[in-house]
Design an enzyme around this catalytic site. Structure first.
Site, PDB file in Angstrom:
ATOM      1  N   HIS A  63      -7.501  83.015  -0.474  1.00  0.00           N
ATOM      2  CA  HIS A  63      -8.186  83.572   0.694  1.00  0.00           C
ATOM      3  C   HIS A  63      -7.755  82.843   1.953  1.00  0.00           C
ATOM      4  CE1 HIS A  63     -10.737  80.368  -0.974  1.00  0.00           C
ATOM      5  NE2 HIS A  63     -11.096  80.097   0.270  1.00  0.00           N
ATOM      6  N   HIS A 118      -9.179  82.042   5.794  1.00  0.00           N
ATOM      7  CA  HIS A 118     -10.312  82.032   6.723  1.00  0.00           C
ATOM      8  C   HIS A 118      -9.799  82.470   8.097  1.00  0.00           C
ATOM      9  CE1 HIS A 118     -13.014  79.355   4.265  1.00  0.00           C
ATOM     10  NE2 HIS A 118     -11.853  79.016   3.729  1.00  0.00           N
TER      11      HIS A 118
END
Ligand code: AMP
Length: 140
Positions: A104, A106
């Site tokens: 992932h 951010h």
């Protein structure tokens, strides 16, 4: 060598629809949703739908598509929150601060002189996250 992908991680459950998330973008390969413990208003996460533990084991073809969405959402979040800048972060393995083991990125709008809240600090109000997601979606 990178550790194996763990299929029961929380982002895999979000992709599978087994747990809720405040989504703001989805395509065939990619999903983006609000971080439940935001470090600033508009903090969102961008993930591939395919399995990758982190950057170290990710398919470069997947990364290419993913980073294009990161760029699009970084611009959208910056505009939506009238931010001075936008922070993009990605952690690999616990030593580097990774706590959820599905790749992932951010994306966090930043204002001049305003410090980030602690990483993985307090849980945000879901209605507030929904309102923030709508603000970003409105400029996509
Ligand atoms: P890290 O692995 O250190 O990059 O951080 C994982 C991030 O995922 C943290 O910022 C958490 O606040 C966020 N997070 C954890 N669980 C969820 C969830 N169910 N929905 C949205 N964000 C989450």
């Amino acid at each position: 060598m990178t550790a194996a992908y763990e299929p029961d991680n929380i982002f895999a459950k979000i992709i599978a629809g087994e747990i809720p998330s405040v989504k703001l973008y989805e395509d065939e390969d990619t999903l983006a949703f609000m971080d439940v413990m935001p470090q600033a208003p508009g903090h969102l996460l961008v993930i591939p739908k395919s399995r990758a533990r982190n950057l170290l084991d990710a398919d470069p073809a997947v990364l290419g598509k993913l980073i294009a969405v990161v760029q699009m959402l970084a611009k959208a979040a910056k505009t939506a929150f009238a931010a001075d800048g936008v922070y993009v972060a990605q952690f690999n393995e616990p030593a580097a601060g990774q706590t959820v083991f599905h790749l992932h990125f951010h994306v966090v709008p930043r204002m001049d002189g305003v410090p980030l809240k602690p990483h993985a600090g307090g849980m945000a109000d879901v209605e507030m996250l929904k309102e923030q997601a709508e603000r970003i979606k409105a400029v996509l």
